[in-house]
Motif scaffolding. Structure first.
Motif, PDB file in Angstrom:
ATOM      1  N   PHE A 169       0.779  -1.219   0.053  1.00 18.90           N
ATOM      2  CA  PHE A 169       0.048   0.169   0.042  1.00 18.90           C
ATOM      3  C   PHE A 169       0.911   1.273   0.126  1.00 18.90           C
ATOM      4  N   GLU A 170       2.130   1.109   0.725  1.00 15.88           N
ATOM      5  CA  GLU A 170       2.887   2.470   0.739  1.00 15.88           C
ATOM      6  C   GLU A 170       3.351   2.808  -0.722  1.00 15.88           C
ATOM      7  N   VAL A 171       3.682   1.490  -1.549  1.00 17.81           N
ATOM      8  CA  VAL A 171       4.142   1.584  -3.043  1.00 17.81           C
ATOM      9  C   VAL A 171       3.245   2.565  -3.816  1.00 17.81           C
ATOM     10  N   ARG A 172       1.983   1.958  -3.563  1.00 15.81           N
ATOM     11  CA  ARG A 172       0.558   2.763  -4.431  1.00 15.81           C
ATOM     12  C   ARG A 172       0.789   4.164  -3.995  1.00 15.81           C
ATOM     13  N   ASN A 173       0.867   4.334  -2.613  1.00 14.04           N
ATOM     14  CA  ASN A 173       0.786   5.745  -2.188  1.00 14.04           C
ATOM     15  C   ASN A 173       1.851   6.514  -2.735  1.00 14.04           C
ATOM     16  N   ARG A 174       3.018   6.008  -2.789  1.00 13.57           N
ATOM     17  CA  ARG A 174       4.402   6.830  -3.411  1.00 13.57           C
ATOM     18  C   ARG A 174       3.969   6.968  -4.944  1.00 13.57           C
ATOM     19  N   LEU A 175       3.561   6.263  -5.443  1.00 14.83           N
ATOM     20  CA  LEU A 175       3.186   6.289  -6.933  1.00 14.83           C
ATOM     21  C   LEU A 175       2.255   7.573  -7.272  1.00 14.83           C
ATOM     22  N   PHE A 176       1.030   7.692  -6.243  1.00 17.43           N
ATOM     23  CA  PHE A 176       0.139   8.740  -6.478  1.00 17.43           C
ATOM     24  C   PHE A 176       1.113  10.057  -6.043  1.00 17.43           C
ATOM     25  N   HIS A 177       1.655  10.120  -5.107  1.00 19.55           N
ATOM     26  CA  HIS A 177       2.625  11.383  -4.838  1.00 19.55           C
ATOM     27  C   HIS A 177       3.542  11.586  -6.047  1.00 19.55           C
ATOM     28  N   GLU A 178       4.105  10.592  -6.454  1.00 13.63           N
ATOM     29  CA  GLU A 178       5.006  10.663  -7.470  1.00 13.63           C
ATOM     30  C   GLU A 178       4.255  11.526  -8.793  1.00 13.63           C
ATOM     31  N   LEU A 179       3.318  10.898  -9.137  1.00 16.28           N
ATOM     32  CA  LEU A 179       2.240  11.585 -10.112  1.00 16.28           C
ATOM     33  C   LEU A 179       1.972  13.124  -9.898  1.00 16.28           C
ATOM     34  N   VAL A 180       1.520  13.260  -8.763  1.00 17.94           N
ATOM     35  CA  VAL A 180       1.152  14.519  -8.346  1.00 17.94           C
ATOM     36  C   VAL A 180       2.536  15.510  -8.505  1.00 17.94           C
ATOM     37  N   GLY A 181       3.414  14.784  -7.814  1.00 20.58           N
ATOM     38  CA  GLY A 181       4.662  15.829  -7.701  1.00 20.58           C
ATOM     39  C   GLY A 181       5.201  16.074  -9.106  1.00 20.58           C
ATOM     40  N   LEU A 182       5.496  15.245  -9.955  1.00 23.37           N
ATOM     41  CA  LEU A 182       5.810  15.594 -11.505  1.00 23.37           C
ATOM     42  C   LEU A 182       5.004  16.674 -12.088  1.00 23.37           C
ATOM     43  N   SER A 183       3.633  16.399 -12.014  1.00 19.40           N
ATOM     44  CA  SER A 183       2.588  17.354 -12.405  1.00 19.40           C
ATOM     45  C   SER A 183       2.803  18.500 -12.252  1.00 19.40           C
ATOM     46  N   ILE A 184       3.082  19.121 -10.459  1.00 19.94           N
ATOM     47  CA  ILE A 184       3.460  20.265 -10.259  1.00 19.94           C
ATOM     48  C   ILE A 184       4.777  20.757 -10.542  1.00 19.94           C
ATOM     49  N   TRP A 185       5.758  19.967 -10.806  1.00 27.20           N
ATOM     50  CA  TRP A 185       7.127  20.446 -11.272  1.00 27.20           C
ATOM     51  C   TRP A 185       6.763  20.806 -12.782  1.00 27.20           C
ATOM     52  N   ARG A 186       6.196  19.775 -13.321  1.00 25.80           N
ATOM     53  CA  ARG A 186       5.781  20.539 -14.982  1.00 25.80           C
ATOM     54  C   ARG A 186       5.069  21.518 -15.003  1.00 25.80           C
ATOM     55  N   ALA A 187       4.057  21.850 -14.245  1.00 26.97           N
ATOM     56  CA  ALA A 187       3.249  23.125 -14.262  1.00 26.97           C
ATOM     57  C   ALA A 187       4.080  24.364 -13.942  1.00 26.97           C
ATOM     58  N   GLY A 188       4.918  24.190 -13.068  1.00 25.58           N
ATOM     59  CA  GLY A 188       5.949  25.295 -12.440  1.00 25.58           C
ATOM     60  C   GLY A 188       7.185  25.352 -13.379  1.00 25.58           C
ATOM     61  N   GLY A 189       7.250  24.822 -14.526  1.00 24.34           N
ATOM     62  CA  GLY A 189       8.346  24.898 -15.249  1.00 24.34           C
ATOM     63  C   GLY A 189       9.606  24.222 -15.090  1.00 24.34           C
ATOM     64  N   HIS A 190       9.541  23.218 -14.237  1.00 26.47           N
ATOM     65  CA  HIS A 190      10.882  22.703 -13.703  1.00 26.47           C
ATOM     66  C   HIS A 190      11.258  21.231 -14.242  1.00 26.47           C
ATOM     67  N   LEU A 191      10.258  21.145 -15.369  1.00 31.73           N
ATOM     68  CA  LEU A 191      10.534  20.097 -16.331  1.00 31.73           C
ATOM     69  C   LEU A 191      10.582  20.781 -17.751  1.00 31.73           C
ATOM     70  N   SER A 192      11.814  20.233 -18.425  1.00 29.88           N
ATOM     71  CA  SER A 192      11.797  20.392 -19.930  1.00 29.88           C
ATOM     72  C   SER A 192      10.717  19.720 -20.681  1.00 29.88           C
ATOM     73  N   THR A 193       9.877  20.150 -21.560  1.00 28.79           N
ATOM     74  CA  THR A 193       8.749  19.336 -22.099  1.00 28.79           C
ATOM     75  C   THR A 193       8.971  19.111 -23.585  1.00 28.79           C
ATOM     76  N   ARG A 194       9.989  19.500 -24.102  1.00 29.60           N
ATOM     77  CA  ARG A 194      10.305  19.219 -25.556  1.00 29.60           C
ATOM     78  C   ARG A 194      11.462  18.147 -25.516  1.00 29.60           C
ATOM     79  N   PRO A 195      10.954  16.913 -26.192  1.00 28.47           N
ATOM     80  CA  PRO A 195      11.825  15.827 -26.130  1.00 28.47           C
ATOM     81  C   PRO A 195      13.017  16.268 -27.022  1.00 28.47           C
ATOM     82  N   ALA A 196      14.229  15.688 -26.925  1.00 28.26           N
ATOM     83  CA  ALA A 196      15.319  15.813 -27.818  1.00 28.26           C
ATOM     84  C   ALA A 196      14.854  14.686 -28.814  1.00 28.26           C
ATOM     85  N   ARG A 197      14.584  14.791 -30.080  1.00 27.43           N
ATOM     86  CA  ARG A 197      14.202  13.959 -30.844  1.00 27.43           C
ATOM     87  C   ARG A 197      15.499  13.222 -31.713  1.00 27.43           C
ATOM     88  N   SER A 198      16.524  14.010 -31.497  1.00 31.18           N
ATOM     89  CA  SER A 198      17.647  13.446 -32.569  1.00 31.18           C
ATOM     90  C   SER A 198      18.873  12.955 -31.188  1.00 31.18           C
TER      91      SER A 198
END
Length: 327
Positions: free
Chosen positions: A191-220
């Motif tokens: 159950f802790e693994v499940r909860n950590r997954l939930f928190h990871e999804l939320v955390g990454l979404s917040i980082w992306r919304a805050g501009g802390h993730l580069s969202t353009r993939p390096a295609r080459s």
């Protein structure tokens, strides 16, 4: 295809799953569903359908898989290769994150010592109210919508973003903790693994919304190599001429390609890496600002202070006294 568990000899990292050649034709799509791939004698895993494992690919033939009822959060830990989803390619670099919804076909082309940290999860891992909460993040609502049409609506990608070295190290530590607690049949830990997954999804979404993730993939692949080099050497005096030479192109063409594929000019990307490193070091009161500036790749405290305040709205000493003062 699985071959052993938590093997460390001859590998850079412990691995749980080694992908080797297919038993069927490489061009034949392999349909994957949760029951066939992840059911386990461990009773609790079937009640809390999430699987955590580190996977290894090296010179593996292309094996297209259709994930029928399986979602996955994929984090590139090491290596290189190309990820292909529904026929669309993305080169891989350390720190890349992919969020794969069910009912899509994916494979990895020409992998070279590729290590992936992966959370696989079934739709039933979260309750209806938890899914509702996750989908309040528009980016998660988009990425977790199944099917090819939803994939096309996202711009034909499941590339969620790129973590630079500092935040990626944090995500790696979280994954290592989760992985150590997974698989023992302990209900509380599952159950802790499940909860950590939930928190990871939320955390990454917040980082992306805050501009802390580069969202353009390096295609080459060459750009992916340059990104990897920058993240490992940003504290050094890197010149754009040297980075351009890595791709065997002119400086002008390199600037154009880098900005188009990464989303910012090379100098801005390097400055961001240095500032994120400095933020991490500032929480250690034993380090002087001058040492932090030097260790992060700045020429001196004046240049560092100006860049830090411009980026975060407060100076280095203000941030040290109150880290919550800066985003």
């Amino acid at each position: 295809m699985e071959k052993g568990t938590k093997m460390s000899h001859e590998f850079l990292y412990e691995v749980d799953y080694i992908h080797i050649g297919p038993q069927n034709e490489p061009s034949q799509i392999c349909d994957c569903d949760w029951e066939s791939n992840f059911q386990s004698p461990v009773h609790i895993r079937n009640e809390v359908p999430v699987v955590v494992r580190r996977e290894y690919y090296h010179q593996t033939p292309d094996i297209p898989h259709r994930q029928l009822d399986i979602n996955a959060l994929i984090i590139v830990r090491h290596g290189r290769g190309t990820r292909v989803v529904n026929g669309y390619s993305h080169s891989l670099a350390r720190g890349d994150i992919f969020l794969m919804a069910q009912e899509n076909v994916h494979t990895f082309e020409a992998p070279s010592h590729l290590y992936l940290d992966v959370y696989y999860f079934h739709q039933s891992v979260f309750t209806g109210s938890e899914w509702k909460a996750l989908r309040e993040f528009p980016i998660l609502d988009s990425f977790l919508t199944p099917g090819v049409e939803a994939f096309e609506a996202r711009g034909n990608t499941d590339y969620f973003g790129h973590l630079s070295s500092e935040p990626h190290s944090s995500v790696e530590r979280n994954f290592d903790e989760v992985r150590r607690g997974f698989g023992g049949g302990n209900a509380a830990l599952q159950f802790e693994v499940r909860n950590r997954l939930f928190h990871e999804l939320v955390g990454l979404s917040i980082w992306r919304a805050g501009g802390h993730l580069s969202t353009r993939p390096a295609r080459s692949a060459p750009i992916a190599d340059v990104i990897r080099f920058c993240e490992n050497n940003f504290q050094k005096d890197l010149k754009v001429e040297h980075l351009a030479a890595m791709m065997h192109v002119s400086v002008a063409h390199f600037r154009e390609v880098f900005a188009r594929e990464v989303g910012v000019p090379p100098a801005s990307y390097l400055r961001r890496l240095r500032l994120l490193r400095a933020k991490t070091l500032l929480v250690d009161p034993r380090l002087s600002v001058a040492q932090i500036a030097r260790d992060s790749g700045f020429d001196g405290t004046t240049q560092f202070g100006r860049a830090f305040k411009k980026a975060f709205g407060v100076g280095p000493m203000q941030y040290r006294k109150n880290p919550k003062a800066a985003p």
